[in-house]
Enzyme design. Structure first.
Site, short mmCIF file in Angstrom:
data_model
loop_
_atom_site.label_atom_id
_atom_site.label_comp_id
_atom_site.label_asym_id
_atom_site.label_seq_id
_atom_site.Cartn_x
_atom_site.Cartn_y
_atom_site.Cartn_z
N GLU A 85 4.73 8.86 9.30
CA GLU A 85 6.14 8.57 8.69
C GLU A 85 6.05 9.88 7.80
O GLU A 85 5.16 9.94 6.77
CB GLU A 85 5.95 7.26 7.84
N ASP A 99 0.44 -0.76 12.26
CA ASP A 99 0.60 0.01 11.11
C ASP A 99 -0.48 0.38 10.28
O ASP A 99 -1.17 -0.58 9.74
CB ASP A 99 1.84 -0.88 10.19
N HIS A 128 12.35 -1.03 9.97
CA HIS A 128 12.42 -1.96 9.02
C HIS A 128 12.94 -1.63 7.92
O HIS A 128 13.06 -2.35 6.74
CB HIS A 128 11.05 -2.78 9.11
N ASP A 129 13.05 -0.26 7.57
CA ASP A 129 13.59 0.36 6.27
C ASP A 129 14.97 0.92 6.43
O ASP A 129 15.44 1.61 5.44
CB ASP A 129 12.47 1.75 5.95
N ASP A 172 1.78 4.96 7.79
CA ASP A 172 2.66 4.70 6.97
C ASP A 172 2.34 5.89 6.11
O ASP A 172 1.40 6.38 5.55
CB ASP A 172 2.40 3.38 6.16
C1 GLC Z 1 6.86 2.80 4.11
C2 GLC Z 1 7.00 1.66 4.82
C3 GLC Z 1 8.14 0.81 3.83
C4 GLC Z 1 7.09 0.44 2.73
C5 GLC Z 1 6.33 1.90 2.00
C6 GLC Z 1 5.26 1.53 1.44
O1 GLC Z 1 8.00 3.57 3.77
O2 GLC Z 1 7.80 1.82 6.05
O3 GLC Z 1 8.48 -0.37 4.29
O4 GLC Z 1 7.82 -0.16 1.79
O5 GLC Z 1 5.90 2.74 2.93
O6 GLC Z 1 4.28 1.23 1.81
#
Ligand code: GLC
Ligand code: CA
Length: 572
Positions: free
Chosen positions: A263, A101, A339-340, A207
Site C-alpha cells: 500500500e 494482510d 476496505h478503505d 499495509d
Molecule cells: C491501512 C489500512 C487501513 C488502516 C491503516 C492503519 O491504510 O488499509 O485500514 O486503518 O493502514 O493500519
C-alpha cells in the site's frame, strides 16, 4: 526486448475479504473464518484466483484488526489458527491461492513487545518503538514535532510512566515499530511473516509499506493554519532507508515465492513508485497507488463535496498507473475499491436506482480491460452501493469517520451547516460503506447472520444480494463473471497490453486503446447518465472494427447512459 516468463500473480484476479462483514457462521453477528470457508465455491465461481484476507489476527479492534496484539494468533470471534489452516488448505484445494494482510508498520499498544517497551526506559525492547523526549515551548510541554495523525490529532502520545512521547501515525493504540532496530526487524519477519508462510500462505498485502523509514522527523510545512498539527505524509512516507528494509524483507519472501502488493500512499512521483515495483530492484511485486481513489478528496479527505472531480482527472490517474508497465520491468494493479474506500458505483458513476446496474457493469468492463493484477473487493461483484444519507451517524463505526465528525463539531461549535456538510462528505467517502455485511439473500439480516449484524446491512439487500444475482443472467455478478472470462481469454491484450488514452479532455466519454503485438482493442465508456453519439475518438477513426462486448445485451446506434463497449480493431 527480452521476454521474462510471467509470474503467477500477474494474470491472477484477487478477491479481498473483510472477515467481520463477509459471512457469520455461528450467529454472533460477526463474520468469521468458517463463514469464509463456506463461501469459497462462490468466490471461485466468480473467476477469482487469489483471496486476500484482511487482518484476522488477535486484536483489540481499535482499527478493525489493523492494530495487532499477536501476529501468531487469530481474533477469537473470527476463529483459531487451526481454522486458518483449514482455510488455507481449502483455498488451495480449489486451485486458488491466499494472501494475508501484513501490518508491521505498527502493532497494537497491547502487543507484548509494546508492553515491554513502555515498561521502562531500560527495557531491552525500549528501542523497538519510537520514543522521544518532549520539547518545551515557553515552558509548555509539546510533542517532538507537528505531525498530524492519519485519524486526526498529534502523532505523539505522552506516556506518564516513563515521561516520553511515543510515535503513532494512526490511533494512539497503534504505536509505530522502530524499523531502525535490527532485532525488531528480525522479530517482525519471524512472527508476522514466516509464521504464516510456513503455514502455506502465498504472500501478503503489505499495509502502509512506505512508512517504515521515518527519516529525520522534522516539522511538516504549515498547510492548515487553524491547526496545531500539519499534514506530514510527505515527511513520513518513502524515507531514506525504505529500499534497504524492503530488500531485506524480500529476501525472506523470495524463499517462499510469495507475492507482495504494497500500500503506497502519498507517492505521486512515478520514479519512486517504479523503484518499488521494478523486478530487478527486488522490493515489492506491485503497489496500490492512490492516484485514482484519492480523486475528489479534499486536502484532508472529507473536506470536500461529493463528485468534486472531472472525468479528465480520473483518466489521467488511470493513465499514470497504467504507464508503470510501459517500457520497463515494473508491474501495476487495477482496483477501485477496498476496505478503505466507499463504493465505486456511488463514487464514479451513479447509484440512482435506474443507473446503478449500468454503472456497475461499466466499471467492470473498464477494469477488465486494464493492465496489471486485478483486485475486486467483496460486494463489488454484486454492484453494492453506499448506504443512504438518511442513516444516522450511529451507523458509522469507523474511527476515521467518527473522529472527523467530532472534530468538525468541536471546531464549529456544533454548527448545523458544518455538520451537514461533514455528513454529506462521509456519505460519499467514508470507509464504512465498504464495511457493511455482504448481502447473501433477501432473508433477514441479509442472509449474513442469524443474529443482528455488527453493522447494519444496506437497505437494498432485497434487490441486491448474491442469491438473486447468481440466478439472474443480467445481474452485475453475471457480468463480472463474463468480464473475467474475457480478460483471461485476451490476457495478453488486457492484462499486459499497452494503454493509450484518447481524447483526454472529453468530459463525458473515457476512451482508450490497448495494444499487444498485432492486436488492438478500443474501449469506449460513457460516464454520463445521457445517451451519447457513437463517435470514434480522434486516433481511432477510419479503422475497421468489430464489437467484442458491450455492457448491454443489445447495443444500439448510440452509447446508452453508462454504457461501455470494447471493439477489436483491425491493424493494417
Ligand atoms: C491501512 C489500512 C487501513 C488502516 C491503516 C492503519 O491504510 O488499509 O485500514 O486503518 O493502514 O493500519
Ligand atoms: Ca461469527
Amino acid at each position: 526486448m527480452t521476454i521474462t516468463p510471467r509470474k503467477w500473480w500477474q494474470d491472477g484476479v484477487v478477491y479481498q475479504i473483510y472477515p467481520a462483514s463477509f459471512k457469520d457462521s455461528n450467529g454472533d453477528g460477526i463474520g468469521d473464518i468458517p463463514g469464509i470457508i463456506s463461501e469459497l465455491d462462490y468466490i471461485r465461481s466468480i473467476g477469482v484466483d487469489i483471496i486476500w484476507i484482511c487482518p484476522m489476527y488477535d486484536s483489540p479492534q481499535v482499527d478493525m484488526g489493523y492494530d495487532v496484539r499477536d501476529y501468531e494468533n487469530v481474533y477469537p470471534p473470527y476463529g483459531t489458527v487451526q481454522d486458518m489452516e483449514i482455510l488455507i488448505a481449502e483455498t488451495h484445494a480449489r486451485g486458488m491461492r491466499i494472501i494475508l494482510d501484513l501490518v508491521v508498520n505498527h502493532t497494537s499498544d497491547q502487543h507484548k513487545w509494546f508492553q515491554e517497551s513502555r515498561s521502562s526506559k531500560d527495557s531491552p525492547k525500549r528501542d523497538w518503538y519510537i520514543w522521544r523526549p518532549a520539547r518545551y515551548i515557553d515552558g509548555v510541554r509539546k510533542p517532538p514535532n507537528n505531525w498530524l495523525g492519519n485519524f486526526g490529532g498529534s502523532v505523539w502520545q505522552w506516556d506518564d510512566q516513563t515521561q516520553e512521547y511515543y510515535l503513532h501515525l494512526f490511533c494512539p493504540e497503534q504505536p509505530d515499530l522502530n524499523w531502525e532496530n535490527e532485532d525488531t526487524r528480525k522479530a517482525i519477519y519471524e512472527s508476522a511473516m514466516e509464521f504464516w508462510l510456513e503455514r502455506g500462505v502465498d504472500g501478503f498485502r503489505v499495509d502502509t509499506v512506505n512508512m517504515y523509514s521515518k527519516g529525520e522527523m522534522l516539522d511538516a510545512p504549515i498547510t492548515d493554519p487553524r491547526s496545531e498539527w500539519q499534514f506530514a505524509g510527505y515527511q513520513y512516507c518513502n524515507g531514506p532507508r525504505m529500499h534497504e528494509f524492503l530488500s531485506e524483507m524480500n529476501a525472506v519472501l523470495e524463499k517462499y515465492d510469495a507475492m507482495t502488493v504494497g500500500e503506497c500512499p502519498n507517492t505521486p512521483d512515478m520514479g519512486r513508485v517504479l523503484k518499488y515495483v521494478s523486478a530487478k530492484e527486488k522490493q515489492l511485486n506491485m503497489v496500490f497507488q492512490f492516484d485514482v481513489v484519492d480523486i475528489g478528496q479534499g486536502p484532508y479527505k472529507f473536506q470536500t463535496t461529493p463528485f468534486n472531480w472531472k472525468l479528465p482527472q480520473f483518466k489521467h490517474a488511470i493513465e499514470t498507473t497504467q504507464n508503470l508497465i510501459r517500457g520497463n520491468d515494473g508491474w501495476t494493479t487495477v482496483f477501485l475499491e477496498n476496505h478503505d474506500q466507499s463504493r465505486s458505483i456511488s463514487r464514479f458513476t451513479s447509484d440512482a436506482p435506474e443507473h446503478r446496474v449500468a454503472g456497475g457493469k461499466l466499471l467492470s468492463l473498464m477494469m477488465a480491460a486494464l493492465s496489471g493484477t486485478m483486485f475486486i473487493y467483496q460486494g463489488q461483484e454484486l454492484g453494492m452501493v453506499n448506504f443512504p444519507l438518511e442513516w444516522s451517524m450511529d451507523e458509522y463505526k469507523d474511527v476515521d469517520s467518527t473522529n472527523y465528525y467530532a472534530m468538525v463539531n468541536e471546531r464549529n461549535g456544533g454548527d448545523a451547516e458544518a455538520l451537514a456538510a461533514a455528513k454529506a462528505a462521509l456519505q460519499h467517502l467514508a470507509r464504512d460503506h465498504a464495511r457493511v455485511p455482504i448481502p447473501w439473500s433477501a432473508s433477514s439480516n441479509a442472509g449474513f447472520s442469524t443474529a443482528k449484524p455488527w453493522m447494519r446491512p444496506n437497505d437494498d439487500y432485497n434487490i441486491c444480494n448474491a442469491k438473486q444475482q447468481q440466478s439472474d443472467k443480467n445481474s452485475v455478478l453475471s457480468y463480472w463473471k463474463r468480464m473475467l472470462q474475457l480478460r483471461r481469454h485476451y490476457s495478453d491484450l488486457f492484462v499486459h497490453g499497452d494503454f493509450d488514452l484518447l481524447d483526454k479532455q472529453n468530459l463525458e466519454i473515457f476512451a482508450f486503446t490497448k495494444t499487444w503485438q498485432n492486436r488492438k482493442a478500443l474501449v469506449l465508456l460513457n460516464f454520463t447518465a445521457r445517451q451519447q453519439e457513437l463517435q470514434l475518438p480522434p486516433g481511432a477513426q477510419n479503422q475497421k472494427m468489430e464489437l467484442l462486448v458491450s455492457t448491454l445485451d443489445m447495443p444500439g446506434g448510440c452509447l446508452a447512459a453508462y454504457e461501455g463497449r470494447i471493439y477489436m480493431l483491425a491493424l493494417d
